[in-house]
Write a protein that holds these residues in place. Sequence first.
Motif: not given
Length: 219
Positions: A164-165, A187-192, A194-198
Amino acid sequence: MKTALLFDLDGTLIDSDALHAQVFADLFAPRGVDIDFAYYRDKLHGRLNKDIFADLCPGEDAQAWGDLKEAEYRKRLGAGYPQVPGTMALLDLADKMGWGLGVVTNAPRDNAEAVLDALGISDRFQALVIGDECARGKPDPAPYLEGLRRLDADASASLAFEDSPPGIRSAVAAGLKTIGLRSMLNDEKLRAAGAAATLSDFADPALTEQIDQLRGMAA
Protein backbone atom coordinates in the motif's frame (compact mmCIF):
# COMPACT_ATOMS: atom_id res chain seq x y z
CA MET A 1 25.89 -4.39 8.85
CA LYS A 2 23.02 -6.62 9.96
CA THR A 3 20.39 -7.50 7.38
CA ALA A 4 16.68 -7.95 7.95
CA LEU A 5 13.56 -8.55 5.91
CA LEU A 6 10.52 -6.64 7.14
CA PHE A 7 7.05 -7.49 5.89
CA ASP A 8 3.72 -5.77 5.95
CA LEU A 9 0.92 -8.23 6.69
CA ASP A 10 -2.39 -7.83 4.83
CA GLY A 11 -1.87 -7.89 1.07
CA THR A 12 1.78 -8.85 1.52
CA LEU A 13 2.05 -12.02 3.60
CA ILE A 14 -1.65 -12.79 3.20
CA ASP A 15 -3.96 -12.06 0.28
CA SER A 16 -6.88 -10.97 2.43
CA ASP A 17 -7.95 -7.66 0.93
CA ALA A 18 -11.13 -9.07 -0.58
CA LEU A 19 -12.10 -10.41 2.84
CA HIS A 20 -11.46 -7.05 4.52
CA ALA A 21 -13.47 -5.26 1.84
CA GLN A 22 -16.41 -7.63 2.27
CA VAL A 23 -16.46 -7.13 6.04
CA PHE A 24 -16.57 -3.35 5.57
CA ALA A 25 -19.35 -3.72 2.99
CA ASP A 26 -21.46 -5.93 5.25
CA LEU A 27 -21.01 -3.65 8.26
CA PHE A 28 -22.10 -0.51 6.48
CA ALA A 29 -24.79 -1.80 4.13
CA PRO A 30 -27.48 -1.50 6.87
CA ARG A 31 -26.53 2.18 7.20
CA GLY A 32 -27.04 2.76 3.49
CA VAL A 33 -23.31 3.16 2.85
CA ASP A 34 -22.07 1.33 -0.25
CA ILE A 35 -18.48 0.15 0.22
CA ASP A 36 -17.35 -1.80 -2.81
CA PHE A 37 -13.87 -3.16 -3.51
CA ALA A 38 -12.79 -0.01 -5.38
CA TYR A 39 -13.81 2.16 -2.42
CA TYR A 40 -11.86 -0.11 -0.07
CA ARG A 41 -8.81 -0.01 -2.33
CA ASP A 42 -8.83 3.76 -2.82
CA LYS A 43 -10.05 5.02 0.58
CA LEU A 44 -9.37 2.43 3.28
CA HIS A 45 -6.48 0.21 2.22
CA GLY A 46 -3.41 0.48 4.46
CA ARG A 47 -4.86 3.01 6.93
CA LEU A 48 -5.26 2.77 10.70
CA ASN A 49 -8.74 1.83 11.92
CA LYS A 50 -8.97 4.88 14.16
CA ASP A 51 -8.59 7.10 11.09
CA ILE A 52 -10.89 5.01 8.89
CA PHE A 53 -13.78 4.99 11.36
CA ALA A 54 -13.32 8.62 12.31
CA ASP A 55 -14.08 9.34 8.64
CA LEU A 56 -16.84 6.76 8.18
CA CYS A 57 -18.56 7.34 11.52
CA PRO A 58 -17.91 10.94 12.59
CA GLY A 59 -18.89 11.60 16.18
CA GLU A 60 -19.16 7.89 17.00
CA ASP A 61 -16.82 5.56 18.89
CA ALA A 62 -14.15 4.77 16.30
CA GLN A 63 -12.48 2.26 18.62
CA ALA A 64 -15.71 0.30 19.09
CA TRP A 65 -16.33 0.24 15.34
CA GLY A 66 -12.78 -0.93 14.73
CA ASP A 67 -13.08 -3.68 17.33
CA LEU A 68 -16.35 -4.86 15.76
CA LYS A 69 -14.92 -4.92 12.26
CA GLU A 70 -11.75 -6.79 13.25
CA ALA A 71 -13.61 -9.37 15.33
CA GLU A 72 -15.75 -10.15 12.28
CA TYR A 73 -12.64 -10.37 10.10
CA ARG A 74 -10.99 -12.84 12.48
CA LYS A 75 -14.17 -14.93 12.61
CA ARG A 76 -14.19 -15.25 8.84
CA LEU A 77 -10.43 -15.80 8.49
CA GLY A 78 -10.33 -19.38 9.74
CA ALA A 79 -7.31 -21.65 9.91
CA GLY A 80 -5.14 -22.93 7.09
CA TYR A 81 -5.38 -19.78 4.99
CA PRO A 82 -3.24 -20.13 1.83
CA GLN A 83 0.19 -18.54 1.96
CA VAL A 84 1.36 -16.11 -0.70
CA PRO A 85 3.45 -18.18 -3.16
CA GLY A 86 7.14 -18.23 -2.32
CA THR A 87 6.72 -17.17 1.31
CA MET A 88 8.26 -20.25 2.93
CA ALA A 89 11.22 -20.34 0.56
CA LEU A 90 12.01 -16.70 1.32
CA LEU A 91 11.72 -17.19 5.08
CA ASP A 92 13.91 -20.30 4.88
CA LEU A 93 16.53 -18.39 2.90
CA ALA A 94 16.53 -15.58 5.46
CA ASP A 95 17.10 -18.10 8.24
CA LYS A 96 19.93 -19.74 6.30
CA MET A 97 21.57 -16.36 5.76
CA GLY A 98 21.12 -15.30 9.38
CA TRP A 99 18.90 -12.36 8.43
CA GLY A 100 16.37 -10.98 10.88
CA LEU A 101 12.67 -11.33 10.11
CA GLY A 102 9.97 -8.93 11.20
CA VAL A 103 6.34 -8.05 10.55
CA VAL A 104 5.36 -4.36 10.60
CA THR A 105 1.64 -3.74 10.30
CA ASN A 106 -1.14 -1.25 10.96
CA ALA A 107 -3.40 -4.21 11.84
CA PRO A 108 -4.44 -4.65 15.49
CA ARG A 109 -2.32 -7.13 17.45
CA ASP A 110 -5.15 -9.67 17.73
CA ASN A 111 -5.49 -9.65 13.94
CA ALA A 112 -1.77 -9.90 13.30
CA GLU A 113 -1.39 -12.87 15.62
CA ALA A 114 -4.48 -14.56 14.16
CA VAL A 115 -3.20 -14.11 10.60
CA LEU A 116 0.27 -15.45 11.36
CA ASP A 117 -1.31 -18.44 13.12
CA ALA A 118 -3.66 -19.04 10.16
CA LEU A 119 -0.67 -19.01 7.82
CA GLY A 120 1.35 -21.30 10.09
CA ILE A 121 4.28 -18.88 10.34
CA SER A 122 3.84 -17.24 13.74
CA ASP A 123 7.14 -18.72 14.97
CA ARG A 124 9.21 -17.44 12.03
CA PHE A 125 9.53 -13.78 13.04
CA GLN A 126 11.67 -12.22 15.74
CA ALA A 127 9.68 -8.98 15.77
CA LEU A 128 6.00 -8.09 15.40
CA VAL A 129 5.46 -4.32 15.30
CA ILE A 130 1.92 -2.94 15.58
CA GLY A 131 1.31 0.57 14.25
CA ASP A 132 -1.13 1.49 17.02
CA GLU A 133 1.50 0.57 19.61
CA CYS A 134 4.03 3.02 18.16
CA ALA A 135 4.06 6.78 18.58
CA ARG A 136 2.49 6.99 15.12
CA GLY A 137 1.36 4.38 12.61
CA LYS A 138 2.09 4.15 8.90
CA PRO A 139 2.65 6.27 6.80
CA ASP A 140 4.91 7.66 9.53
CA PRO A 141 8.30 5.86 9.60
CA ALA A 142 7.97 5.06 13.33
CA PRO A 143 6.77 1.43 12.89
CA TYR A 144 9.60 0.50 10.53
CA LEU A 145 12.17 2.29 12.65
CA GLU A 146 10.92 0.24 15.59
CA GLY A 147 11.19 -2.94 13.55
CA LEU A 148 14.79 -2.16 12.64
CA ARG A 149 15.56 -1.37 16.28
CA ARG A 150 14.12 -4.64 17.56
CA LEU A 151 16.05 -6.64 14.97
CA ASP A 152 19.21 -4.57 15.49
CA ALA A 153 19.32 -4.20 11.71
CA ASP A 154 20.65 -1.55 9.36
CA ALA A 155 18.13 0.05 7.01
CA SER A 156 20.72 0.32 4.24
CA ALA A 157 21.31 -3.45 4.34
CA SER A 158 17.67 -4.52 4.66
CA LEU A 159 14.48 -4.80 2.61
CA ALA A 160 10.84 -4.01 3.28
CA PHE A 161 7.90 -5.61 1.47
CA GLU A 162 4.68 -3.60 1.19
CA ASP A 163 1.49 -3.42 -0.86
CA SER A 164 0.00 0.00 0.00
CA PRO A 165 1.12 3.61 -0.52
CA PRO A 166 0.98 4.42 3.24
CA GLY A 167 3.11 1.38 3.99
CA ILE A 168 5.60 2.13 1.24
CA ARG A 169 5.96 5.73 2.39
CA SER A 170 6.53 4.52 5.95
CA ALA A 171 9.28 2.07 4.98
CA VAL A 172 11.01 4.45 2.56
CA ALA A 173 11.00 7.23 5.17
CA ALA A 174 12.72 4.79 7.55
CA GLY A 175 15.53 4.42 5.01
CA LEU A 176 14.51 1.01 3.68
CA LYS A 177 14.62 -0.11 0.09
CA THR A 178 11.01 -1.15 -0.38
CA ILE A 179 9.59 -3.76 -2.74
CA GLY A 180 5.92 -3.47 -3.68
CA LEU A 181 3.60 -6.48 -3.92
CA ARG A 182 1.08 -6.14 -6.74
CA SER A 183 -1.77 -7.69 -4.73
CA MET A 184 -3.93 -4.55 -5.01
CA LEU A 185 -2.08 -1.96 -7.06
CA ASN A 186 -0.10 -2.08 -10.29
CA ASP A 187 3.60 -1.42 -10.79
CA GLU A 188 3.07 2.23 -11.73
CA LYS A 189 1.11 3.09 -8.60
CA LEU A 190 3.46 1.23 -6.28
CA ARG A 191 6.53 2.92 -7.79
CA ALA A 192 4.78 6.30 -7.59
CA ALA A 193 4.49 5.74 -3.83
CA GLY A 194 8.22 5.03 -3.61
CA ALA A 195 8.70 1.31 -4.29
CA ALA A 196 12.08 0.49 -5.84
CA ALA A 197 10.68 -2.58 -7.61
CA THR A 198 7.50 -4.66 -7.61
CA LEU A 199 6.62 -8.37 -7.45
CA SER A 200 3.55 -10.43 -8.19
CA ASP A 201 4.40 -12.58 -5.15
CA PHE A 202 7.50 -14.03 -3.46
CA ALA A 203 7.92 -16.63 -6.21
CA ASP A 204 8.38 -13.86 -8.79
CA PRO A 205 11.80 -14.26 -10.51
CA ALA A 206 12.30 -10.50 -10.11
CA LEU A 207 12.94 -11.10 -6.40
CA THR A 208 16.23 -12.85 -7.22
CA GLU A 209 18.01 -9.60 -8.09
CA GLN A 210 17.00 -8.00 -4.80
CA ILE A 211 18.12 -11.01 -2.78
CA ASP A 212 21.42 -11.24 -4.64
CA GLN A 213 22.13 -7.62 -3.73
CA LEU A 214 21.53 -8.37 -0.07
CA ARG A 215 23.74 -11.43 -0.24
CA GLY A 216 26.47 -9.26 -1.70
CA MET A 217 26.23 -6.89 1.24
CA ALA A 218 26.36 -9.77 3.70
CA ALA A 219 29.35 -11.43 2.04
